[in-house]
Design a protein around this motif. Structure first.
Motif, PDB file in Angstrom:
ATOM      1  N   ARG A  24       1.613 -12.037  26.413  1.00 59.90           N
ATOM      2  CA  ARG A  24       2.897 -12.447  25.830  1.00 59.90           C
ATOM      3  C   ARG A  24       2.677 -13.365  24.622  1.00 59.90           C
ATOM      4  NH1 ARG A  24       8.131 -14.238  27.067  1.00 59.90           N
ATOM      5  NH2 ARG A  24       8.380 -12.597  28.593  1.00 59.90           N
ATOM      6  N   TYR A  25       1.725 -14.298  24.749  1.00 61.18           N
ATOM      7  CA  TYR A  25       1.477 -15.218  23.630  1.00 61.18           C
ATOM      8  C   TYR A  25       0.953 -14.453  22.405  1.00 61.18           C
ATOM      9  CZ  TYR A  25       0.187 -19.354  20.983  1.00 61.18           C
ATOM     10  OH  TYR A  25       0.098 -20.299  20.008  1.00 61.18           O
ATOM     11  N   ALA A  26       0.098 -13.453  22.666  1.00 60.66           N
ATOM     12  CA  ALA A  26      -0.424 -12.652  21.546  1.00 60.66           C
ATOM     13  C   ALA A  26       0.701 -11.882  20.855  1.00 60.66           C
ATOM     14  CB  ALA A  26      -1.507 -11.696  22.041  1.00 60.66           C
ATOM     15  N   MET A  27       1.755 -11.560  21.599  1.00 57.00           N
ATOM     16  CA  MET A  27       2.899 -10.841  21.007  1.00 57.00           C
ATOM     17  C   MET A  27       3.828 -11.782  20.241  1.00 57.00           C
ATOM     18  SD  MET A  27       2.528  -7.709  22.037  1.00 57.00           S
ATOM     19  CE  MET A  27       0.787  -7.921  22.076  1.00 57.00           C
ATOM     20  N   THR A  28       4.073 -12.979  20.796  1.00 56.89           N
ATOM     21  CA  THR A  28       5.095 -13.848  20.202  1.00 56.89           C
ATOM     22  C   THR A  28       4.528 -14.859  19.203  1.00 56.89           C
ATOM     23  OG1 THR A  28       4.919 -15.543  21.933  1.00 56.89           O
ATOM     24  CG2 THR A  28       6.502 -13.753  22.310  1.00 56.89           C
ATOM     25  N   TYR A  29       3.185 -15.059  19.229  1.00 62.83           N
ATOM     26  CA  TYR A  29       2.551 -16.038  18.347  1.00 62.83           C
ATOM     27  C   TYR A  29       3.075 -15.920  16.920  1.00 62.83           C
ATOM     28  CZ  TYR A  29      -1.002 -18.047  15.328  1.00 62.83           C
ATOM     29  OH  TYR A  29      -1.631 -18.760  14.349  1.00 62.83           O
ATOM     30  N   PRO A  30       3.349 -16.973  16.200  1.00 61.64           N
ATOM     31  CA  PRO A  30       3.129 -18.382  16.554  1.00 61.64           C
ATOM     32  C   PRO A  30       4.290 -19.001  17.340  1.00 61.64           C
ATOM     33  CG  PRO A  30       3.860 -18.241  14.292  1.00 61.64           C
ATOM     34  CD  PRO A  30       3.837 -16.827  14.824  1.00 61.64           C
ATOM     35  N   GLU A  31       5.227 -18.153  17.781  1.00 61.12           N
ATOM     36  CA  GLU A  31       6.346 -18.710  18.542  1.00 61.12           C
ATOM     37  C   GLU A  31       6.120 -18.543  20.035  1.00 61.12           C
ATOM     38  OE1 GLU A  31       9.267 -16.274  16.675  1.00 61.12           O
ATOM     39  OE2 GLU A  31       8.472 -17.063  14.780  1.00 61.12           O
ATOM     40  N   ARG A  32       7.023 -19.132  20.831  1.00 56.97           N
ATOM     41  CA  ARG A  32       7.008 -18.917  22.275  1.00 56.97           C
ATOM     42  C   ARG A  32       8.412 -18.495  22.693  1.00 56.97           C
ATOM     43  NH1 ARG A  32       2.374 -21.005  24.825  1.00 56.97           N
ATOM     44  NH2 ARG A  32       1.176 -22.417  23.506  1.00 56.97           N
ATOM     45  N   GLU A  33       8.470 -17.559  23.621  1.00 55.75           N
ATOM     46  CA  GLU A  33       9.763 -17.064  24.094  1.00 55.75           C
ATOM     47  C   GLU A  33       9.929 -17.409  25.574  1.00 55.75           C
ATOM     48  OE1 GLU A  33      12.173 -15.100  22.491  1.00 55.75           O
ATOM     49  OE2 GLU A  33      11.122 -15.435  20.595  1.00 55.75           O
ATOM     50  N   GLU A  34      11.152 -17.528  25.999  1.00 55.82           N
ATOM     51  CA  GLU A  34      11.479 -17.737  27.421  1.00 55.82           C
ATOM     52  C   GLU A  34      10.833 -16.625  28.248  1.00 55.82           C
ATOM     53  OE1 GLU A  34      13.125 -20.334  29.902  1.00 55.82           O
ATOM     54  OE2 GLU A  34      13.596 -20.445  27.768  1.00 55.82           O
ATOM     55  N   SER A  35      10.228 -17.002  29.385  1.00 54.35           N
ATOM     56  CA  SER A  35       9.545 -15.991  30.196  1.00 54.35           C
ATOM     57  C   SER A  35      10.109 -15.925  31.610  1.00 54.35           C
ATOM     58  CB  SER A  35       8.051 -16.327  30.277  1.00 54.35           C
ATOM     59  OG  SER A  35       7.444 -15.570  31.287  1.00 54.35           O
ATOM     60  N   PRO A  36      10.227 -14.712  32.167  1.00 48.99           N
ATOM     61  CA  PRO A  36      10.708 -14.594  33.547  1.00 48.99           C
ATOM     62  C   PRO A  36       9.599 -14.829  34.582  1.00 48.99           C
ATOM     63  CG  PRO A  36      10.363 -12.417  32.613  1.00 48.99           C
ATOM     64  CD  PRO A  36      10.017 -13.410  31.532  1.00 48.99           C
ATOM     65  N   LEU A  37       8.368 -15.093  34.115  1.00 49.03           N
ATOM     66  CA  LEU A  37       7.249 -15.241  35.054  1.00 49.03           C
ATOM     67  C   LEU A  37       7.385 -16.526  35.864  1.00 49.03           C
ATOM     68  CD1 LEU A  37       4.207 -14.191  32.827  1.00 49.03           C
ATOM     69  CD2 LEU A  37       5.614 -12.761  34.321  1.00 49.03           C
ATOM     70  N   GLU A  38       6.794 -16.502  37.066  1.00 48.39           N
ATOM     71  CA  GLU A  38       6.754 -17.658  37.959  1.00 48.39           C
ATOM     72  C   GLU A  38       6.124 -18.847  37.225  1.00 48.39           C
ATOM     73  OE1 GLU A  38       7.419 -19.046  41.836  1.00 48.39           O
ATOM     74  OE2 GLU A  38       7.970 -17.128  40.947  1.00 48.39           O
ATOM     75  N   PRO A  39       6.803 -20.010  37.167  1.00 52.26           N
ATOM     76  CA  PRO A  39       6.171 -21.149  36.480  1.00 52.26           C
ATOM     77  C   PRO A  39       5.081 -21.777  37.348  1.00 52.26           C
ATOM     78  CG  PRO A  39       8.326 -21.780  37.324  1.00 52.26           C
ATOM     79  CD  PRO A  39       8.138 -20.338  37.686  1.00 52.26           C
ATOM     80  N   LEU A  40       4.210 -22.541  36.720  1.00 52.80           N
ATOM     81  CA  LEU A  40       3.155 -23.237  37.463  1.00 52.80           C
ATOM     82  C   LEU A  40       3.777 -24.443  38.165  1.00 52.80           C
ATOM     83  CD1 LEU A  40       0.130 -23.797  38.109  1.00 52.80           C
ATOM     84  CD2 LEU A  40       0.058 -25.127  35.991  1.00 52.80           C
ATOM     85  N   ASP A  41       3.557 -24.552  39.465  1.00 51.42           N
ATOM     86  CA  ASP A  41       4.071 -25.691  40.219  1.00 51.42           C
ATOM     87  C   ASP A  41       2.878 -26.566  40.610  1.00 51.42           C
ATOM     88  OD1 ASP A  41       5.196 -27.505  41.880  1.00 51.42           O
ATOM     89  OD2 ASP A  41       5.900 -26.057  43.373  1.00 51.42           O
ATOM     90  N   LEU A  42       2.694 -27.645  39.844  1.00 53.20           N
ATOM     91  CA  LEU A  42       1.518 -28.503  40.073  1.00 53.20           C
ATOM     92  C   LEU A  42       1.508 -29.083  41.481  1.00 53.20           C
ATOM     93  CD1 LEU A  42       1.186 -30.472  36.729  1.00 53.20           C
ATOM     94  CD2 LEU A  42      -0.413 -28.789  37.656  1.00 53.20           C
TER      95      LEU A  42
END
Ligand code: NDP
Ligand code: MG
Length: 383
Positions: free
Chosen positions: A269-287
């Protein structure tokens, strides 16, 4: 940001996840390629309606042409068609998700056309990194790594204008399924054992490379070539949880890391949106719910492929093409059940030791070195 993509190797692990990301981001898919898995390709082609679908296997291509005869998708076959796919005019980004050094020529062709390269196919940079990066510099093509470690480093380096500020890159490594074993235990491991990776679900070749740690060796070379750094500035640490994807240590002692759940759709996803970032439906990291993060030294005695790759990296020139070609052939033999786990190392080492190194090689010299390495492995394993 990318609008239209060509996916080389769309039926594989990275290819399928790329299409998932393309769907999420609403990207247009202009080109799909696969080798033999024609049924999967038909499904993808019906869903994404690319302008061009390539099967590098000619028989599979004929089959696909019949299956898609009711659509307007153009079908092409053969290895040369992969290069046509890579330079297809409508695609602004080429995702190189084929496995092995077959990715080299199409990647070079796409770079010459100044496409953005979302680079998953690490073998390309291992075999011909210096040449590929020179051509990219000349053409101005953007090289955005998809490999999770290199994407992490790429993200940590955003805003770093002067490479001399970098002290070292620290690549994290899961340690693979045989982590903690001694040589006797690891030597008994079979194909089925090697194919059980603790954190990632990937294609069979890279999964075996993760078990031998050759994958990390290839990634050390990939990092050296992408960032034009010597081996002394690229370190490896074992990190079993695959949450810290890699780190950069700077001159002033600051260390930046990129963290995330182990999901390849994040770096894709980052390689597609670079240099921007888009909202993602993926599970976020829960520290708060993730396991304790641990770090350890890699065991180069039990996993000698890592040290062998580092040695080839220092030799440079065609040594890395030899390493890669021999390893590809040896992994193929291991997956066919013809050789044991450590034979992958012994056969690859034999090729690296036997073949002379050509410094600053041309493409032809790289291809010849790859071929010679494969021949040594094929001959030696029967001896
Ligand atoms: P897979 O084996 O899952 O997929 C490989 C793809 O390449 C398939 O589409 C396959 O087609 C195609 N292919 C196979 N052989 C040929 C050939 N001779 N000519 C043209 N196309 C071919 O691999 P992965 O997706 O796991 O890996 C792809 C690349 O990404 C590798 O270089 C790997 O190192 C790298 N990578 C992968 C990661 C992962 O999580 N999987 C992580 C980081 C890097 P078909 O299906 O028809 O056989
Ligand atoms: Mg990786």
């Amino acid at each position: 940001m990318t609008n239209t993509i060509a996916v080389l190797g769309s039926t594989g692990s990275i290819g399928r996840q790329t299409l998932d990301v393309a769907n999420q981001l609403g990207l247009r898919v202009a080109v799909l390629t696969a080798h033999t898995r024609v049924e999967q390709m038909e499904k993808q082609a019906r869903k994404f309606r690319p302008r061009l679908a390539v099967m590098t296997d000619e028989t599979a291509a004929r089959d696909l042409a019949v299956r898609l005869s009711d659509t307007d998708v153009r079908v092409m076959g053969g290895q040369a068609a992969l290069e046509e796919a890579a330079v297809f005019s409508e695609a602004d980004t080429v995702v190189t998700a084929v496995v092995g050094m077959v990715g080299l020529k199409p990647t070079l062709a796409a770079i010459r056309e100044k496409k953005r390269i979302a680079l998953a196919n690490k073998e390309t940079l291992v075999c011909a990194g210096e040449l590929v990066m020179d051509v990219a510099e000349e053409s101005g093509a953007e090289m955005i790594p998809v490999d999770s470690e290199h994407s992490a480093i790429f993200q940590c380096l955003q805003g770093c204008a002067d490479k001399r500020e970098v002290k070292r890159l620290i690549l994290t490594c899961s340690g693979g399924p045989f982590y903690g074993m001694n040589r006797i235990e690891a030597g008994k491991m079979t194909k089925a054992d090697a194919l059980k990776h603790p954190n990632w679900k990937m294609g069979p070749k890279i999964t075996v490379d993760c078990a031998t740690l050759m994958n990390k060796g290839l990634e050390v070379i990939e990092a050296m070539r992408l960032y034009r750094l010597p081996l002394e500035q690229v370190d490896v640490v074992i990190h079993r949880q695959s949450i810290v994807h890699s780190l950069v240590e700077f001159r002033d002692g600051a260390v930046l890391a990129q963290l995330g759940t182990p999901d390849m759709r994040l770096p894709i996803r980052y390689a597609m949106t670079y240099p921007e970032r888009e909202e993602s439906p993926l599970e976020p990291l829960d520290l708060l719910s993730c396991p304790p993060l641990t770090f350890d030294r890699p065991d180069r005695e039990v996993f000698p492929c890592l040290a062998l790759a580092e040695k080839a990296a220092v030799r440079g020139g065609t040594a890395c093409a030899v390493l890669n070609g021999a390893n590809e052939k040896a992994v193929q033999l291991f997956l066919e059940g013809k050789i044991g786990f450590y034979d992958i190392f012994y056969l690859t080492e034999r090729a690296v030791e036997a073949l002379p190194v050509v410094k600053k090689p041309t493409l032809e010299e790289i291809l010849a070195a790859d071929q010679a390495a494969r021949e040594i492995v094929s001959k030696e394993h029967l001896a």
